[in-house]
Design a protein around this motif. Sequence first.
Motif, mmCIF file in Angstrom:
data_model
loop_
_atom_site.group_PDB
_atom_site.id
_atom_site.type_symbol
_atom_site.label_atom_id
_atom_site.label_comp_id
_atom_site.label_asym_id
_atom_site.label_seq_id
_atom_site.Cartn_x
_atom_site.Cartn_y
_atom_site.Cartn_z
ATOM 1 N N CYS A 116 -20.272 23.896 6.757
ATOM 2 C CA CYS A 116 -21.603 23.304 6.643
ATOM 3 C C CYS A 116 -22.178 22.938 7.999
ATOM 4 O O CYS A 116 -23.357 22.656 8.122
ATOM 5 N N ARG A 117 -21.353 22.926 9.036
ATOM 6 C CA ARG A 117 -21.868 22.571 10.359
ATOM 7 C C ARG A 117 -22.319 23.801 11.139
ATOM 8 O O ARG A 117 -22.942 23.684 12.175
ATOM 9 N N THR B 170 -16.829 23.502 2.790
ATOM 10 C CA THR B 170 -17.557 22.396 3.429
ATOM 11 C C THR B 170 -17.382 22.428 4.948
ATOM 12 O O THR B 170 -18.241 21.966 5.680
ATOM 13 N N ALA B 171 -16.272 23.001 5.418
ATOM 14 C CA ALA B 171 -16.046 23.077 6.867
ATOM 15 C C ALA B 171 -17.108 23.942 7.542
ATOM 16 O O ALA B 171 -17.361 23.805 8.733
#
Lengths: 470, 402
Positions: B377-378, B374-375
């Motif tokens: 996703c940016r 998820t880290a």
Amino acid sequence: MPDGAVIIAAITSCTNTSTPRNVVAAGLIARKANELGLSRKPWVKTSFAPGSKVARLYMQEAGLLPELEKLGFGIVAYACTTCNGMSGALDPKIQQEIIDRDLYATAVLSGNRNFDGRIHPYAKQAFLASPPLVVAYAIAGTLRFDIEKDALGTDKEGSPITLKEIWPSDEEIDAIVAEYVKPEQFNQIYNPMFDLGVVEEAESPLYDWRPQSTYIRRPPYWEGALAGERALKGMRPLAVLGDNITTDHLSPSNAIMLDSAAGAYLHKMGLPEEDFNSYATHRGDHLTAQRATFANPKLLNEMCRDENGEVIQGSLARIEPDGQQTRMREAIESYMARKQPLCIVAGADYGQGSSRDWAAKGVRLAGVEAIVAEGFDRIHRTNLVGMGVLPLEFKAGETRETYSIDGTEIFDVVGERTPRAELTVIMHRNNGERVEIPVTCRLDTAEEVSVYEAGGVLQRFAQDFLANTV
Amino acid sequence: MNTNYRKSLKGTGLDYFDTREAVEAIQPGAYDKLPYTSRVLAEQLVRRCDPAVLEDSLKQIIERKQDLDFPWYPARVVCHDILGQTALVDLAGLRDAIADQGGDPAKVNPVVPTQLIVDHSLAVEHAGFDPEAFEKNRTIEDRRNEDRFHFIEWTKTAFENVDVIPAGNGIMHQINLEKMSPVIQARDGVAFPDTCVGTDSHTPHIDSLGVIAIGVGGLEAETVMLGRPSMMRLPDIIGVKLRGKRQPGITATDIVLPITEFLRKERVVSSYLEFFGEGAANLTLGDRPTISNMTPEFGASAGLFYIDEQTIDYLKLTGRDAEQVALVENYAKTTGLWADSLTNAEYERILEFDLSTVCRNMAGPSNPHRRLPTADCRLPTWLSVVLPARGKRRKVKCLMVL
């Protein structure tokens, strides 16, 4: 609706709902989101489908079920649902917007598979995530979002709320699990479910088949072509195929379309199109299921080529000796009417993919007696033997191409079928040429030979049964 | 059932087959080195295999050879309503054929206990924000599947050894985990490890309890139901050593996704995996099934955990009765299926995975082994690669047309 919209957010699947920590974490994140006034985006189809009813009990007792319900994650079923591709219809308005704006829509689920197109035809891509993360994405409403850093909303003071502010701590999760997940709940659910008691015996040991059913039909293993002798002589190729033919090519599982052979049949049987269901649900009716044989529109049958010699993609076949190119189903029906013995010639790894017995049943019902390939998938090969279809393997380095097989030939198999014996396929070309192809008999064990010779697993059983009791 | 090596299991009134003794008679000192899978497969050979081929079959396991098929007799068959139903349609058709030829159709029954759970037929037509979603979805399910459910209900009354859990009760693998598997069977006065085949690729869910459970096709399930052995070749058995402890806030899902990515890369196709090590011992209650569940996504056939204190705690939590839980512990400790007695197990291949490296994860798109922290996703790459802008997509489409 934004591009990248999450149109399905599903807490589902045994993968994750059999872990109480995961389910409780979803409830806790929902509670915090509710406290802070966050809500699901209106285009997200939310659902909670635990794999056991026990989850309802402990979530109810912990006061977390109403929190999930408030966010739209009420219990919709105790079944596989979205994980199995059974996501159901979308709100028609949302679906239309996706089509009109060519939106890139997605699904987030706590399941175990996310192959393109599996979860929902309009969710172009799917992502697997833990149950609490599924809840977070229902609030975010889009995948074009930094889930760790971007604000999921604002609190009453107008400050941004991010994931870490609502993510539950291990201590909170463990405390709830320790207090609210209890053996009594499992007993309360399972004792009555498994108290099968004295089951009333059926009036007859024979099923009263419903003639109009497109789901359940008496299987034909003792009738027609299947009752006849497999002479392994004069076989024509139904298809000449390349490498990596999967069970999805051989007998697809997904939704039945009206313009397919199975769709036309269901229509004829009076089924409304919205209740066609999937191929998978009709596998108890061979008249529907056999129409799935090679029904995959991605099939490349090397017997069907365009004027430039390129193989045409589609569920196609060429009826020999006429040379007429048709839909696969019409070719099969035409051969069935002529009682034409068939074979299939293929490349490497024939029959890989899901372990689907209809991938073997379908070709057998079409009249296929042998498959000559460079290699077979393990489970599919056993299914072929179980259906009385003979798997034959080319010798190393030899292929359909080295023998220039184009589908106009006629094939015989000669030799004694013992485990892994060397047999000979005799190929008669149109021009009268006779070619001998050495192959390995892929009946690997004496048990397999015995099953094959009887005509398949069920026929073997029936013969042994009758021999012992009559 | 065989008679050699049958002994009394202390304190239970049951017997068991002393596989250790049978193995040591062929090669002294061999049992201690056998992996968990080998011990379970050897046990059922000692108990069931035709004595004429027993020694050769056991030698395949002891000498780790893969040149001969040996029989496997699973204790149970579990099915869902798609493939399980087609198998039962075949059996009903078989009865018709037997009757046509003058046989007694009532005598055609599965000889191996068969459990069918209806879980594959419900579509979420009504979402979770509709308070009546559950009832509405069930009504639609019953309407669409009336013919099928009528037949399935009939099988329960017409066949011996068939139990049916009707629609609306849960998912096959989860019910198998929470209720159906006894882990150690006690039948006809003999205790032996529970094993099963299931007509679904995620059947290995209960491998987490130390139960060998394998996904098979419908015809193979029919073969087993009718009492014929499933013939198997000794699989590749791979040890997966889990090290370290998870970080705070990390769920079982976050763990299984990088394990899936890792095992895919390590190519464990068709192998039997055995998870062990301090990391495995530390996995909290209920987390193991999430890992075993994704065995087919690893590409493997089985994903087992040894029986240990965690297994016992889980059986207690799920309300299994005290006598059964005691039998599991007693049997596992007596016969070398308890984690402590597997410290000398030898694997041809051991893979190591460090749980402390696991961050918050998703997987996708398109594949379960395509991990997506998820880290990330940016990152612009995530936005451009995974979710291409609409203009770009159009361009790609055009290229494909060209």
